[in-house]
Design a protein around this motif. Structure first.
Motif: not given
Length: 291
Positions: A39-40, A46-50, A98-109, A111-115
């Protein structure tokens, strides 16, 4: 308003391997580290495609309003051809980002890697300022560098990191290989556009290198993945299967070295993209089996 088929063509589906290939080989590198998360991996894809659809629409918009696409040899450009109004193409680009940003934010959440937010912001900014803004870096010859960084290093290593929490030397080698092939796609595109880009004041790397220099550069770029394959083969002999993709580059290299231009270069973009995708699938699978 443009038709559905024209919008699809405007999204430049031939460039999608540039987004898919780094994620696929990154999945293989993550599996080699026994850290595969489907799922990750899907989110990363999806981030890369967006992102790549976003940069394609942003490029269409920016080049169109600047007049760079007024005289094109290649595929349809929505704004330049008048098929779609600039505001609609801009909206498509911003929606994709925006889609890329939102999906990327999910991955950040997860992983907990805010950088990683900084990496995502850099990717979106790089996508926009490639041809957008008052001083686009794509007009100054830095487009290939950005492609290498974002669709090579960031895409491959990011896919591995969000799963394994670290990267490996194998992942780095794959990032360099895919980055070079992705650069080769852009180099072939810009080789075709040298005459019109020069007139429009778009000083790409191809314009700087000239026709002959750009052709040599392309050949050098497509050779890099096979050097990486040989290096990987010492540790993981199964990855030598990646050498088979050299057959897919015979025709593109022949076209480039024979001096052909214009419409004859369009298949080079497609075939180079397919070779990149094939290399990623074969190498990624071999790495996953090695893990």
């Amino acid at each position: 308003m443009a038709t559905v088929a024209e919008w699809i063509e405007g999204a430049r589906p031939r460039t999608l391997p540039n987004a898919v290939a780094p994620v696929l080989v990154g999945v293989g590198a993550a599996a080699q580290l026994d850290a595969l998360s489907w799922w990750r991996s899907l989110l990363a894809l999806l981030v890369a495609l967006a992102l790549i659809v976003g940069v394609n629409f942003a490029n269409d918009y920016s080049d169109g309003v600047k007049g760079t696409d007024a005289e094109r040899v290649g595929p349809l450009r929505l704004v330049g051809s008048g098929a779609a109004p600039p505001r609609a193409v801009l909206a498509a680009a911003l929606t994709s980002f925006a889609v890329a940003g939102l999906l990327g934010l999910v991955l950040v959440l997860v992983t907990g890697e805010w950088w990683l937010l900084l990496v995502g912001a850099a990717c979106i900014a790089g996508a926009w300022f490639y041809t957008g803004g008052s001083r686009p870096y794509g007009y100054a010859g830095f487009g290939e560098v950005a492609v290498f960084v974002f669709f090579g290093l960031a895409a491959v290593l990011g896919t591995v990191y969000v799963q394994a929490g670290r990267v490996s030397w194998e992942a780095l080698g794959c990032a360099v290989a895919v980055g070079c092939l992705s650069m080769a796609v852009l180099v072939a595109n810009n080789l075709r556009d040298i005459p019109t880009d020069r007139v429009a004041g778009k000083i790409t790397l191809a314009v700087r290198l000239g026709d002959a220099g750009t052709r040599r550069f392309y050949v050098g770029l497509v050779a890099v993945p096979f050097l990486v394959t040989v290096a990987l083969g010492f540790a993981h002999p199964a990855t030598l299967v990646g050498l088979l993709t050299a057959a897919l580059l015979v025709n593109p290299v022949r076209t480039i070295t024979s001096g052909q231009g214009g419409l004859a270069l369009i298949p080079v973009l497609r075939d180079t993209g397919f070779a990149m995708l094939a290399w990623a699938v074969l190498t990624g699978t071999a790495l996953a089996l090695a893990g």
